[in-house]
Design a protein around this motif. Structure first.
Motif, mmCIF file in Angstrom:
data_model
loop_
_atom_site.group_PDB
_atom_site.id
_atom_site.type_symbol
_atom_site.label_atom_id
_atom_site.label_comp_id
_atom_site.label_asym_id
_atom_site.label_seq_id
_atom_site.Cartn_x
_atom_site.Cartn_y
_atom_site.Cartn_z
ATOM 1 N N GLN A 1 4.962 1.074 -8.782
ATOM 2 C CA GLN A 1 4.824 -0.298 -9.252
ATOM 3 C C GLN A 1 3.378 -0.610 -9.642
ATOM 4 O O GLN A 1 3.135 -1.328 -10.628
ATOM 5 C CB GLN A 1 5.293 -1.283 -8.176
ATOM 6 N N LEU B 1 2.367 -1.910 -13.305
ATOM 7 C CA LEU B 1 1.724 -3.214 -13.438
ATOM 8 C C LEU B 1 0.378 -3.097 -14.138
ATOM 9 O O LEU B 1 0.014 -3.962 -14.949
ATOM 10 C CB LEU B 1 1.552 -3.854 -12.060
ATOM 11 N N SER C 1 6.791 -4.555 -13.619
ATOM 12 C CA SER C 1 7.280 -3.550 -12.675
ATOM 13 C C SER C 1 8.049 -2.479 -13.433
ATOM 14 O O SER C 1 8.304 -2.592 -14.637
ATOM 15 C CB SER C 1 8.173 -4.206 -11.621
ATOM 16 N N LEU D 1 6.643 -7.382 -4.604
ATOM 17 C CA LEU D 1 7.562 -6.325 -5.008
ATOM 18 C C LEU D 1 7.766 -5.273 -3.931
ATOM 19 O O LEU D 1 8.847 -4.693 -3.815
ATOM 20 C CB LEU D 1 7.058 -5.641 -6.282
#
Length: 340
Positions: free
Chosen positions: A70, A74, A80, A112
């Motif tokens: 992630q 990002l 994501s 997340l």
């Protein structure tokens, strides 16, 4: 002026993903985790001496892997992995900027990865305590009084906390679907970001990059060209592998949903009656030889034990203590007598 305003409104609406798109990217990661865990479980059961630690520390290892993936997506794509897979991106809420700043990247990572990890551990703690102490939630006197009160309060309050959280998630989704909210989930709201579709400006371009031919390049420039191409090829390979792996993991999750690799209970031989002192009593635990508490049957053999006794024995030995049949914790079945 009205035509110009209508054009801006339609362009803005075109950037906002539909409820189906946002729910599809949410469900993508919810499918990946159980599929990966099932693959790790199959690997650990086939080679327990080598891979059993993977299953024991699965939550922590998956959290680390999820954090790495992630963070990469990002930083590189402003979204994501699942959002980028569906051509979505994150933008700061209440801002005209289309790029995701560092602070929003880290808050997105917390929402997340970290918060779902903590929620998973709390859910596991609640399930373990509920199975250990039964639906009444009466904690044994073996604990410190302060710990006993905390556990009892936790068992009593957590179902309502969980219900409130699920209700909040449903409210966010309904508000987003009806056009009354900008966030489809509390996690997205907490991160301070909104979802948008990728536009033409988000696609990579090579027009502004200075191009140097291989023949005219010096040694240092040639080394840089080779390095850039190698890194680009590696990134494309990893991204493609993840995308293909998602579909493969979805297939694994569907294939093993019925646990086809588990041995059939009817294929096991019928165990002989035990020859111990507790044979004549129907309420004595075969392990502790005392009156059973929190009756739990083992499906591979049919014998009934105390929940703490059989849970600890299976985790340590991996078999039924009476018959020796191979057993796992998911073979345990809680029994609720009529007088309970």
């Amino acid at each position: 002026m009205a035509e110009h305003g209508a054009h801006l409104t339609s362009a803005y609406s075109a950037e906002i993903p539909t409820i189906f798109e946002v729910l599809a990217q949410d469900s993508l990661m919810s499918i990946v985790r159980p599929a990966v865990k099932h693959a790790v479980r199959v690997l650990a059961e086939n080679r327990p001496e080598t891979f059993s630690w993977l299953l024991q520390y699965f939550d922590e290892l998956y959290c680390l892997l999820d954090f790495t993936v992630q963070r990469y997506y990002l930083q590189k794509y402003g979204a994501s992995f699942a959002e980028n897979f569906y051509d979505l991106k994150r933008v700061p809420a209440n801002s005209s900027s289309s790029r995701l700043p560092k602070t929003r990247q880290w808050t997105s990572l917390v929402c997340l990865v970290l918060i779902p990890y903590v929620k998973t551990k709390v859910d596991q703690m609640f399930e373990d305590l509920r199975h250990r102490y039964g639906p009444s939630g009466r904690i044994s006197s073996g604990h410190h009084p302060a710990i006993r009160k905390f556990l009892q309060a936790f068992l009593a309050a957590y179902p309502y906390v969980h219900m409130t959280w699920e209700g909040a998630c449903l409210w966010y989704q309904l508000a987003y679907m009806l056009g009354q909210g900008r966030f489809h989930s509390p996690f997205l709201h907490l991160s301070g970001t909104e979802l948008r579709r990728l536009g033409e400006d988000d696609l990579p371009t090579q027009q502004d990059r200075k191009h140097v031919s291989w023949a005219d390049a010096r040694l240092a420039q040639r080394i840089g060209i080779i390095t850039r191409k190698s890194l680009s090829a590696a990134a494309v390979t990893v991204s493609t592998s993840l995308s293909v792996g998602v579909f493969f993991l979805q297939f694994l999750e569907w294939w093993y949903s019925s646990d086809t690799n588990a041995p059939s209970l009817t294929a096991l031989p019928i165990p002989d009656p035990p020859q111990n002192d507790y044979q004549g009593s129907s309420c004595i635990c075969p392990l502790c030889a005392r009156t059973r508490t929190n009756d739990t049957a083992l499906s591979v053999s049919g014998y009934v034990f105390c929940y703490p006794c059989i849970h600890g024995y299976i985790q340590k030995h991996g078999c039924c203590p009476v018959t020796g049949f191979p057993a796992r914790t998911d073979h345990m079945i809680k029994l609720y007598p009529p007088d309970s």
